[in-house]
Design a protein around this motif. Structure first.
Motif, PDB file in Angstrom:
ATOM      1  N   LYS A 249       0.937  -1.131  -0.130  1.00 36.00           N
ATOM      2  CA  LYS A 249      -0.077   0.183  -0.031  1.00 36.00           C
ATOM      3  C   LYS A 249       0.779   1.176  -0.027  1.00 36.00           C
ATOM      4  O   LYS A 249       1.788   1.178   0.793  1.00 36.00           O
ATOM      5  N   LYS A 251       1.068   5.478   0.075  1.00 35.03           N
ATOM      6  CA  LYS A 251       0.598   6.727   0.630  1.00 35.03           C
ATOM      7  C   LYS A 251       1.310   7.970   0.005  1.00 35.03           C
ATOM      8  O   LYS A 251       2.628   7.796   0.444  1.00 35.03           O
ATOM      9  N   ARG A 320      -5.844  -1.740   5.296  1.00 36.31           N
ATOM     10  CA  ARG A 320      -7.064  -0.967   4.733  1.00 36.31           C
ATOM     11  C   ARG A 320      -6.954   0.444   4.309  1.00 36.31           C
ATOM     12  O   ARG A 320      -7.380   0.895   3.496  1.00 36.31           O
ATOM     13  N   ASN A 321      -6.288   1.006   5.167  1.00 36.82           N
ATOM     14  CA  ASN A 321      -6.014   2.442   4.974  1.00 36.82           C
ATOM     15  C   ASN A 321      -4.573   3.156   5.898  1.00 36.82           C
ATOM     16  O   ASN A 321      -4.010   2.378   6.684  1.00 36.82           O
ATOM     17  N   TYR A 370      -9.898   1.066  -1.124  1.00 37.17           N
ATOM     18  CA  TYR A 370     -11.086   0.182  -0.172  1.00 37.17           C
ATOM     19  C   TYR A 370     -12.447   1.053   0.151  1.00 37.17           C
ATOM     20  O   TYR A 370     -13.359   0.479   0.348  1.00 37.17           O
ATOM     21  N   TYR A 371     -12.337   2.449   0.221  1.00 39.18           N
ATOM     22  CA  TYR A 371     -13.462   3.120   0.787  1.00 39.18           C
ATOM     23  C   TYR A 371     -13.806   4.127  -0.508  1.00 39.18           C
ATOM     24  O   TYR A 371     -12.872   4.796  -1.107  1.00 39.18           O
TER      25      TYR A 371
END
Length: 505
Positions: A249, A251, A320-321, A370-371
């Motif tokens: 993931k 960011k 997830r985040n 995911y969101y």
């Protein structure tokens, strides 16, 4: 005297984490059936905008006040059977970017609409691609920088063991700044691409994870970038020290000019999850800043595990985040997720990660973060089999700006459902003084929306639950979208019809 002082201090602290909640529901319309596709666009001025697609008829519903329907605006300029509809939201307008195919040609178009979803200009052509009658037509993807000043429209077409990659960089007026074409070597059996990002400078960022074989774990990781005004990719190999990692993931930290790469890691092939891999790339210096493997200790494993021994505690967790902090640190959020099938498709985290349609980059347009995203609530990939879905505890881990773990905490939840997981998992929203984690209580006899807050030092505060089901509404909380400092919009179902709720905290 001390007790009185403490009581007064607590009175002042209480409003920091405890808000009065107010829920407003939109009208339940017959046309908003379970076959409707939708996306919560966001808030412009006092209007809440929701895109809807019912049988290839496109519209934006404009809500105001307590979710009263102000107007439904038909988007008759979009051809039927358009796909990959994306939105770029600004304070007083938004772009609607869509694509469609006509006679073997895919057209990528953009329209500018105001806060009432009225056209401010006629749709403009961004790009075209010849694909033939039976070629892959879902090829364009849109990514936007955090400050909304840079937009990249890109496409990938697979040919043999390579991807033909083309991109156009735009400013916030949709004026083209740079066009480029590249060829990216890609073996779909051994390599997996991450999500794509564009930073505030207009640089393209993504990662390639490499396995030695189709059934192996990831043993090599490359960070791939393309500068805004350049035509070639730059490849940076990140050291894994003979350790195997999971799904990566990324960011983008625009404030500190860094790219954060995170994953769960294994000590051996197909082994148990050992801990968190955190790597920080200094984009300004074009060099690695730190790369750390942090084991998850038994103290947190004993709290997180649902069953089995401590060494298995995080085997079903997925990142997830990633939530940024101003100082360059961040919160990593992971969730315990698994499925159980009545058929031959038994749960396997490696197959889930790498052998689903979402793992192939030329299917990138089927995947959304995911969101949020263009949501097909009753037509998802995971609904093809008679599955039972399990969504359990949440791991929240604070990592400082050097990649070192500061603290970890576990939010307990136990959710499961058959056939669909629309009402499971969680949503987050940032209230400034803490991160709220919202999820449904799976006890059907007492339907509540649970609100847990994680403070800056890792303290977990359990706010009073929201009585969200008094009128028979069921929240699809995982698809909620934050539209204000203390406001979120949540899709709901009511007797098989879809509506939307505004929650003010």
């Amino acid at each position: 005297m001390k007790e009185k002082v403490l009581f007064i201090v607590l009175l002042f602290l209480l409003p920091v984490f405890s808000f009065a909640q107010k829920i407003s529901y939109s009208e339940v319309l017959k046309e908003n059936s379970r076959d409707m596709d939708f996306e919560i666009i966001g808030r412009i001025n006092s209007n809440i905008l929701v895109f809807k697609n019912v049988s290839s008829r496109y519209a934006v519903s404009v809500y105001q006040g307590e979710m009263e329907l102000k107007e439904k605006v038909d988007l008759d300029f979009i051809p039927s059977k358009a796909y990959n509809v994306d939105f770029v939201l600004y304070p007083d307008f938004f772009y609607l970017i869509y694509q469609y195919q006509k006679r073997g040609v895919v057209y990528c178009m953009a329209a500018k609409l105001d806060g009432d979803s009225k056209k401010l200009n006629e749709p403009i052509l961004l790009d075209t691609t010849q694909v033939g009658t039976f070629g892959d037509n879902k090829i364009y993807n849109v990514i936007v920088s955090e400050d909304k000043q840079k937009i990249i429209v890109f496409k990938m077409q697979k040919k043999d063991d390579r991807l033909n990659f083309a991109s156009i960089l735009y400013n916030n007026q949709l004026q083209p700044l740079h066009k480029s074409r590249n060829i990216l070597e890609y073996n779909e059996k051994k390599e997996v691409l991450s999500d794509f990002f564009v930073d505030d400078e207009g640089n393209l960022v993504f990662a390639k994870s490499i396995k030695s074989s189709n059934r192996d774990d990831i043993g090599k990781l490359e960070l791939i970038t393309k500068a805004a005004q350049q035509d070639t990719f730059s490849f940076k190999v990140l050291p894994l020290n003979k350790t195997y990692i999971d799904e990566v993931k990324i960011k983008v930290d625009n404030v500190n000019k860094r790219y954060l790469l995170n994953s769960l890691y294994y000590g051996e092939r197909r082994g148990n999850i050992n801990g968190i891999y955190a790597s920080v790339w200094d984009s300004k210096g074009d060099s690695i800043y730190t790369s750390i493997f942090t084991p998850l200790p038994d103290s947190i494993r004993s709290i997180a595990k649902e069953k089995g021994g401590l060494k298995y505690a995080f085997n079903d967790f997925f990142i997830r985040n990633i939530i940024l902090k101003k100082d360059g640190g961040y919160l990593l959020v992971a969730e315990d997720f698994s499925t159980q099938s009545t058929g031959n498709n038994q749960w396997n985290r490696w197959d889930y990660l790498y052998n689903s349609p979402f793992s192939n980059p030329y299917y990138y347009n089927y995947y959304s973060p995911y969101y949020g995203g263009y949501y097909r609530p009753y037509n998802g990939f995971n609904n093809y089999y008679n599955n039972r879905y399990y969504y359990y505890n949440i791991l929240v881990q604070s990592i400082d700006n050097k990649g070192v773990t500061e603290w970890s905490n576990i939010i307990h939840k136990e959710q499961f459902a058959d056939v669909t997981d629309n009402y499971l998992s969680f949503a987050t929203f940032n209230a400034g003084v803490g991160i709220h984690f919202l999820f449904n209580n799976s006890d059907k006899r007492n339907q509540l929306l649970i609100d847990n807050v994680v403070s800056a030092d890792g303290t977990l505060i359990r706010n009073p639950s929201l009585k969200s089901y008094d009128k028979g509404y069921e929240f699809m909380i995982r698809f909620a979208k934050q539209t204000g400092a203390r406001q979120i919009i949540v899709p709901c179902s009511f007797r098989q019809q879809i509506c939307f709720a505004k929650i003010d905290f």
